[in-house]
Motif scaffolding. Sequence first.
Motif, short mmCIF file in Angstrom:
data_model
loop_
_atom_site.label_atom_id
_atom_site.label_comp_id
_atom_site.label_asym_id
_atom_site.label_seq_id
_atom_site.Cartn_x
_atom_site.Cartn_y
_atom_site.Cartn_z
N GLU A 152 5.42 11.14 5.35
CA GLU A 152 5.92 12.43 5.82
C GLU A 152 5.07 13.63 5.39
OE1 GLU A 152 7.88 11.64 1.82
OE2 GLU A 152 7.36 10.48 3.62
N MET A 153 4.15 13.43 4.44
CA MET A 153 3.33 14.54 3.96
C MET A 153 1.95 14.59 4.60
SD MET A 153 5.08 16.39 1.87
CE MET A 153 3.89 17.27 0.87
N GLY A 154 1.67 13.72 5.53
CA GLY A 154 0.36 13.70 6.18
C GLY A 154 0.07 14.98 6.93
N ALA A 214 5.90 5.58 11.94
CA ALA A 214 6.72 4.37 11.99
C ALA A 214 6.45 3.60 13.28
CB ALA A 214 8.20 4.72 11.87
N ARG A 215 6.42 4.33 14.41
CA ARG A 215 6.12 3.68 15.70
C ARG A 215 4.71 3.09 15.70
NH1 ARG A 215 8.91 8.35 17.51
NH2 ARG A 215 6.91 9.44 17.80
N GLU A 216 3.77 3.85 15.16
CA GLU A 216 2.38 3.39 15.13
C GLU A 216 2.22 2.18 14.21
OE1 GLU A 216 0.68 7.91 15.95
OE2 GLU A 216 0.81 7.10 13.91
N ALA A 217 2.94 2.19 13.10
CA ALA A 217 2.87 1.06 12.16
C ALA A 217 3.40 -0.22 12.81
CB ALA A 217 3.66 1.38 10.90
N ALA A 218 4.44 -0.09 13.61
CA ALA A 218 4.98 -1.26 14.31
C ALA A 218 3.96 -1.82 15.30
CB ALA A 218 6.27 -0.88 15.03
N ALA A 273 0.85 -1.19 0.00
CA ALA A 273 0.00 0.00 0.00
C ALA A 273 0.88 1.24 0.00
CB ALA A 273 -0.94 0.01 1.21
N ALA A 274 0.27 2.37 -0.33
CA ALA A 274 1.03 3.61 -0.43
C ALA A 274 1.46 4.14 0.92
CB ALA A 274 0.20 4.66 -1.17
N HIS A 275 0.56 4.10 1.91
CA HIS A 275 0.80 4.78 3.17
C HIS A 275 0.62 3.85 4.37
CE1 HIS A 275 -1.17 7.71 0.33
NE2 HIS A 275 0.03 8.22 0.47
N ARG A 276 1.35 4.13 5.43
CA ARG A 276 1.08 3.46 6.69
C ARG A 276 -0.34 3.81 7.13
NH1 ARG A 276 7.03 5.56 8.49
NH2 ARG A 276 8.16 3.60 8.27
N TYR A 333 -2.80 4.22 15.25
CA TYR A 333 -2.31 5.45 14.63
C TYR A 333 -2.92 6.66 15.33
CZ TYR A 333 -0.47 2.49 10.93
OH TYR A 333 0.22 1.52 10.23
N ARG A 334 -2.48 6.89 16.54
CA ARG A 334 -3.04 7.98 17.34
C ARG A 334 -2.75 9.34 16.70
NH1 ARG A 334 -4.85 7.23 22.19
NH2 ARG A 334 -4.23 9.34 22.84
N SER A 335 -1.63 9.46 16.03
CA SER A 335 -1.32 10.74 15.39
C SER A 335 -2.32 11.08 14.29
CB SER A 335 0.10 10.71 14.80
OG SER A 335 0.17 9.84 13.69
N GLN A 336 -2.97 10.06 13.75
CA GLN A 336 -3.92 10.28 12.66
C GLN A 336 -5.36 10.37 13.13
OE1 GLN A 336 -2.46 10.71 9.45
NE2 GLN A 336 -0.78 10.74 10.94
N PHE A 337 -5.74 9.54 14.10
CA PHE A 337 -7.16 9.36 14.39
C PHE A 337 -7.61 9.82 15.77
CE2 PHE A 337 -6.01 6.04 11.22
CZ PHE A 337 -6.69 6.60 10.16
N ALA A 338 -6.68 10.21 16.64
CA ALA A 338 -7.09 10.78 17.92
C ALA A 338 -7.67 12.18 17.67
CB ALA A 338 -5.91 10.85 18.88
N ASP A 339 -8.67 12.58 18.45
CA ASP A 339 -9.26 13.91 18.30
C ASP A 339 -8.21 14.98 18.60
OD1 ASP A 339 -11.70 12.80 17.66
OD2 ASP A 339 -12.44 12.82 19.72
#
Length: 247
Positions: free
Chosen positions: A45-47, A56-60, A12-15, A185-191
């Motif tokens: 890196e462009m998110g 990277a940490r969240e993907a692990a 896939a393109a993105h984590r 993926y808290r950086s993406q989906f946490a409020d």
Amino acid sequence: MPSLPLDILAIAAHRDDVEQTCGGTLLKMAQLGQRTGILDLTQGEMGTRGTAEDRAREAAEAARILKVSWRGALDIPDGRVENTWENRLKVARVIREHRPKVVILPYWKGRHPDHYTASILGYEACFLAGLSKLALTRQGRIDDPLLPYRPFKIIYATLYYEVRPTFVVDITDQFEARFQSLMAYRSQFADQEAGKDLFPAQAEIRVRIEAMARFYGMLAGVTYAEPFLQKEVRLVKNLLQIPVKSI
């Protein structure tokens, strides 16, 4: 040391793409004893939210939840996934090194250019990986050639695009863990303030994810499912063993 071959590799393109489109399927296959893997083409890196290091940490952590045997990420620029010779070779090297029997790619249409480009790039890389006269060596090891190899089956995860799937995978027992892998993926989906006009609230994410899984589950008479498409005609050996009732 050569890596143990993978049974299934999702590209896939993105984590977090794999977690959204086929994470439940990967977990189910791992629970059946199969070796699964994930290749993210970019670092993320462009998110709008978070950094490449965060993701990277969240993907692990997500990989741990989904019980994948291997996860890697390439250095293709986020937001600029291009089907170039150089990028095809990067993916072909991974295919030869891990020798998956099945490759899962994104569907070849979609809103995000990275997604549909990843589909074509992945397919062409699988083809290149099987060329006997194409010399590829293990990353950083010019004295360690990788033998030609092609996966037996390529299938497409279609959740990002409205198209009727050719089959779905029952992930009823895996749904909760699949959702937790996405929430890793808290950086993406946490409020949070960043991107609040672009991202739904966390509570709404659960509703949407469940609604989609229920819709595809309904098509096959199960509670939750993930949709896929294959280009090949399905071969049936026994008409009495075709699953999913008609009426």
